[in-house]
Design an enzyme around this catalytic site. Structure first.
Site, PDB file in Angstrom:
ATOM      1  N   ASN A  55       5.895  15.628   2.732  1.00 58.41           N
ATOM      2  CA  ASN A  55       5.723  14.386   1.957  1.00 58.41           C
ATOM      3  C   ASN A  55       4.324  13.875   2.253  1.00 58.41           C
ATOM      4  OD1 ASN A  55       8.389  14.634   1.323  1.00 58.41           O
ATOM      5  ND2 ASN A  55       9.079  12.826   2.451  1.00 58.41           N
ATOM      6  N   GLY A  56       3.668  13.297   1.252  1.00 60.97           N
ATOM      7  CA  GLY A  56       2.325  12.771   1.471  1.00 60.97           C
ATOM      8  C   GLY A  56       1.309  13.552   0.648  1.00 60.97           C
ATOM      9  N   LYS A 110      11.179  -5.035 -15.279  1.00 56.32           N
ATOM     10  CA  LYS A 110      12.507  -4.428 -15.219  1.00 56.32           C
ATOM     11  C   LYS A 110      12.796  -3.687 -16.509  1.00 56.32           C
ATOM     12  CE  LYS A 110      13.247  -4.360 -11.903  1.00 56.32           C
ATOM     13  NZ  LYS A 110      12.508  -4.953 -10.850  1.00 56.32           N
ATOM     14  N   TRP A 127       8.443  14.997  -5.753  1.00 52.10           N
ATOM     15  CA  TRP A 127       7.982  14.119  -6.833  1.00 52.10           C
ATOM     16  C   TRP A 127       6.538  14.531  -7.068  1.00 52.10           C
ATOM     17  CZ3 TRP A 127       4.445   9.896  -7.273  1.00 52.10           C
ATOM     18  CH2 TRP A 127       4.682   9.038  -8.357  1.00 52.10           C
ATOM     19  N   GLU A 131       8.456 -10.238 -13.962  1.00 52.94           N
ATOM     20  CA  GLU A 131       9.504  -9.404 -13.374  1.00 52.94           C
ATOM     21  C   GLU A 131      10.501  -8.938 -14.448  1.00 52.94           C
ATOM     22  OE1 GLU A 131       9.909  -7.755 -10.863  1.00 52.94           O
ATOM     23  OE2 GLU A 131      12.043  -7.465 -10.572  1.00 52.94           O
ATOM     24  N   ARG A 181      15.537   8.348  -4.563  1.00 58.82           N
ATOM     25  CA  ARG A 181      14.118   8.078  -4.367  1.00 58.82           C
ATOM     26  C   ARG A 181      13.275   8.549  -5.546  1.00 58.82           C
ATOM     27  NH1 ARG A 181      12.925   7.367   1.147  1.00 58.82           N
ATOM     28  NH2 ARG A 181      10.838   8.139   0.798  1.00 58.82           N
ATOM     29  N   HIS A 212      -3.638 -17.552 -26.684  1.00 58.89           N
ATOM     30  CA  HIS A 212      -4.979 -17.014 -26.453  1.00 58.89           C
ATOM     31  C   HIS A 212      -5.024 -15.509 -26.703  1.00 58.89           C
ATOM     32  CE1 HIS A 212      -6.220 -20.887 -24.952  1.00 58.89           C
ATOM     33  NE2 HIS A 212      -5.129 -20.915 -24.189  1.00 58.89           N
ATOM     34  N   GLU A 246      10.475  -0.452 -17.037  1.00 62.41           N
ATOM     35  CA  GLU A 246      10.636   0.696 -16.139  1.00 62.41           C
ATOM     36  C   GLU A 246      11.937   1.449 -16.356  1.00 62.41           C
ATOM     37  OE1 GLU A 246      10.540  -0.331 -11.956  1.00 62.41           O
ATOM     38  OE2 GLU A 246      11.616  -2.161 -12.319  1.00 62.41           O
ATOM     39  N   CYS A 296       9.099  11.946  -2.722  1.00 65.89           N
ATOM     40  CA  CYS A 296       9.591  13.149  -2.045  1.00 65.89           C
ATOM     41  C   CYS A 296      10.525  12.825  -0.875  1.00 65.89           C
ATOM     42  CB  CYS A 296       8.427  13.946  -1.486  1.00 65.89           C
ATOM     43  SG  CYS A 296       7.162  14.317  -2.679  1.00 65.89           S
ATOM     44  N   LYS A 356      11.380   5.536  -5.662  1.00 64.67           N
ATOM     45  CA  LYS A 356      11.877   4.341  -4.992  1.00 64.67           C
ATOM     46  C   LYS A 356      10.885   3.832  -3.964  1.00 64.67           C
ATOM     47  CE  LYS A 356      14.712   1.092  -4.084  1.00 64.67           C
ATOM     48  NZ  LYS A 356      14.593  -0.020  -5.040  1.00 64.67           N
TER      49      LYS A 356
HETATM   50  C1  F6R Z   1      10.125  -2.208  -9.468  1.00 66.65           C
HETATM   51  C2  F6R Z   1       9.948  -1.633  -8.159  1.00 66.65           C
HETATM   52  C3  F6R Z   1       8.551  -1.403  -7.670  1.00 66.65           C
HETATM   53  C4  F6R Z   1       8.467  -1.814  -6.190  1.00 66.65           C
HETATM   54  C5  F6R Z   1       7.082  -1.450  -5.626  1.00 66.65           C
HETATM   55  C6  F6R Z   1       6.931  -1.916  -4.194  1.00 66.65           C
HETATM   56  O1  F6R Z   1      11.471  -2.377  -9.763  1.00 66.65           O
HETATM   57  O2  F6R Z   1      10.886  -1.333  -7.486  1.00 66.65           O
HETATM   58  O3  F6R Z   1       7.618  -2.086  -8.440  1.00 66.65           O
HETATM   59  O4  F6R Z   1       8.690  -3.187  -6.105  1.00 66.65           O
HETATM   60  O5  F6R Z   1       6.901  -0.062  -5.690  1.00 66.65           O
HETATM   61  O6  F6R Z   1       7.901  -1.359  -3.385  1.00 66.65           O
HETATM   62  P1  F6R Z   1       8.261  -1.977  -1.970  1.00 66.65           P
HETATM   63  O7  F6R Z   1       8.851  -3.304  -2.207  1.00 66.65           O
HETATM   64  O8  F6R Z   1       9.234  -1.003  -1.380  1.00 66.65           O
HETATM   65  O9  F6R Z   1       6.975  -2.043  -1.203  1.00 66.65           O
END
Ligand code: F6R
Length: 610
Positions: free
Chosen positions: A100-101, A487, A74, A483, A27, A506, A490, A2, A605
């Site tokens: 927000n929250g 990527k 959101w 990672e 975001r 395994h 997501e 949000c 985000k």
């Molecule tokens: C994946 C991604 C998320 C963030 C996670 C932590 O691409 O962006 O997995 O890495 O939400 O976010 P931060 O680093 O902002 O604490």
């Protein structure tokens, strides 16, 4: 997640608020809304979906005024629809709230309010705030907000306006970021959850801390605590530019951010690396040499991509600084009973600096006596303000929801920390110089791979319709496998998993057939020969192998279907190089599937709720 923006001042507020919402789009959100105060009272428009839908609703029923609040939602409580979009109003429609929250006790509060005659029109937790403020209102909005918040459990960043106490915005924060912008024109103030929303209007901001409230009017602003006691706040200056949050000719922010990495990792190293001495200078650590030498344990805590960089940090620190190191998901750490002593350093990694679980884990570590060190990208974020010491990533604003440049900068910051700790303990100057030299070579090496991005795009074309992927790596490249898989899943919605290559036999090996693409991260490092056997196991079962290699490997001849060459570096820095083609692969597959790469479904985000 949000977003909030609000404006009070001499201008008509509509354009400012809509522009602000657009700056918050990155975001992640699923509905948006706006309330404006004008001669008719408070008027609200909301829409499900993108801001364009809200603009349509406004053009169908225009509204304007000099004071307003706006929100991107959101969904947490109740599905994304117009009814649940913010702002939410009270029974009389004169009080309007964006939030927000999460209000954790909204259920009992709602029941209590309904009993006393309040009528609810949404399924959200936020709506209770509007009704609580209505119930407490006695002519002064900030007093009513204070009374209402006293009943609330949970987290909030809120902005409130009321036609009964017009000409002001009241904002308050607990656990969800909020800042005030001081406008260029006299009597002009902004409130926002993210500086991006107001940066085109001002660089002068005041960050609110938990338990603080701000009252913005055309004659000034005041910050107080929730006992109405004035709090003196400093003004901070934002030193990054708007063009850093624009696409600069790239189709997506994510692609732009991938291509920025030669520069962003240089920025992470700038002024910190001392190559001749094989050493790093980290001014923000706030720990003495003696304290650093006495550390007997490091705990690194983070979420998502930042957790992957933490795993790489763990290996670097244990290998080169010889300090015991544990990595914990922040969401797990905060609810366990971890062993923390005054000789523990808790390293907290977060791009946004606002992730709710990571922030809570850091506070828990502090409470238990650990020193905390934040590796954070967003300057002035809550983690950066509450940690004991910090290493800013200096990667610049990351707008694409999928983290790319922040990840590589995190690994660089961890390498700098390893150098610092290692050289104070076991690392020889020769080893230190070797690491420093390898660090210095990285920007050029990344650029050389980006110049060959078309090779990755070609591989991506072959896998646009894939439904599953496996990513395998050993040692430092195991977290890179995680990672790479994250990527891909997501942004492309393709199911993908990362494994240590040898673990495959395994269990996951049962999945291998001609429909299973397997990405091997196989540079010529200390475990390369072992990885060759794992490649063979996949090939023998008909899997399609995509390999990242760092030189011609006769042992792999005839065993790989697609290959991308990454430059040779030292083991601990392989993740920085290997991440680049994996980011590109995920990007091109998702873009070719026609997906919204920068704002993938269901993702935010900055995850500011638990
Ligand atoms: C994946 C991604 C998320 C963030 C996670 C932590 O691409 O962006 O997995 O890495 O939400 O976010 P931060 O680093 O902002 O604490």
């Amino acid at each position: 997640m949000c977003g909030i923006v609000g404006y009070v001042g001499p201008k008509k507020s509509m354009t400012t608020l809509i522009d602000g919402l657009k700056r918050l789009e990155y975001r992640g959100y699923d509905s948006a809304g706006i309330s404006i105060m004008n001669g008719k009272g408070v008027e609200t428009r909301k829409a499900k979906g993108k801001i364009a839908a809200l603009e349509q609703a406004i053009s169908a029923h225009p509204l304007d005024g000099n004071i307003g609040i706006a929100h991107t939602r959101w969904a947490t409580h109740g599905p994304p629809n117009e009814m649940n979009a913010h702002p939410h109003t009270d029974c009389t429609g004169t009080i309007s709230v964006v939030h927000n929250g999460i209000i954790e006790n909204y259920g009992p509060l709602r029941a209590m309010l309904q009993k006393t005659g309040h009528t609810f029109t949404s399924e959200t937790d936020t709506e209770v705030l509007a009704h609580l403020i209505e119930a407490a209102f006695d002519g002064n909005l900030e007093e009513a907000v204070i009374d209402a918040l006293a009943l609330v459990e949970g987290t909030y960043g809120i902005a409130v306006i009321s036609a009964k106490d017009p000409d002001k915005i009241v904002a308050a924060r607990k656990g969800s970021p909020l800042l005030i912008g001081l406008g260029d024109q006299p009597g002009e103030y902004y409130v926002a959850s993210d500086v991006a929303a107001i940066l085109q209007h001002t660089r002068q901001v005041v960050y609110l801390d938990d338990g603080e409230m701000a009252i913005l009017t055309r004659t000034g602003y005041e910050v107080c605590d929730l006992d109405a006691q004035t709090v003196k706040k400093g003004v901070s200056r934002i030193d990054w530019d708007l063009d850093q949050i624009e696409k600069g000719g790239f189709d997506h922010f994510m692609l732009k951010e991938i291509f920025e990495q030669p520069t962003t990792i240089q920025n992470t190293m700038r002024g910190r690396l001392v190559p001749d001495e094989g050493f790093s200078k980290l001014g923000g650590l706030n720990l003495t040499k003696e304290e650093l030498q006495q550390l007997d344990q490091i705990v690194i805590t983070a979420c998502g991509t930042s957790w992957h960089s933490a795993l790489i940090g763990e290996m670097m620190i244990e290998e080169h600084a010889r300090i015991r190191c544990e990595v914990e998901y922040a969401s797990e750490f905060r609810y366990r009973n971890p062993i923390i002593t005054d000789k523990t350093l808790c390293v907290v990694i977060s791009q946004s600096g606002e992730t709710a679980d990571t922030l809570a884990a850091m506070r828990e570590a502090k409470r238990r006596g650990a020193k905390t060190l934040g590796l954070v990208n967003v300057v002035g974020s809550t983690i950066a303000r509450e940690d004991d010491g910090g290493i800013y990533l200096h990667a610049g604003p990351e707008i694409g929801v999928a983290s790319t440049k922040a990840f590589t900068s995190q690994v660089i910051a961890l390498a700098l920390l390893t150098l610092k700790l290692g050289r104070l303990r076991n690392m020889s100057v020769v080893k230190g110089r070797e690491v420093a030299q390898a660090l210095e070579e990285l920007p050029g090496q990344i650029q050389s791979m980006l110049d060959r991005a078309a090779e990755v795009e070609k591989i991506a074309e072959e896998f646009v319709t894939a439904t599953n992927f496996l990513y395998l790596g050993r040692g430092y490249n195991f977290p890179v496998a995680l990672e790479g898989a994250l990527k891909l899943k997501e942004i492309s919605y393709i199911h993908a998993e990362g494994y240590p290559a040898a673990e495959m036999k395994h269990g996951p090996i049962a999945l291998i057939d001609e429909n299973m693409p397997v990405v091997f991260i196989a540079p010529h490092d200390s475990v390369f020969d072992k990885v060759v056997s794992n490649v063979q196991e996949v090939k023998a079962r008909g899997g399609r192998v995509i390999a990242l290699t760092s030189r011609d490997e006769p042992a792999l001849h005839g065993k790989i279907d697609y290959e991308f060459r990454i430059p040779q570096t030292i083991d601990m820095l392989n993740p920085v190089l290997a991440a680049i083609p994996l980011q590109l692969l995920a990007y091109y597959i998702a873009a070719k599937r026609g997906l919204n790469v920068d704002q993938p479904r269901n993702l935010a985000k900055s995850v500011t709720v638990e």
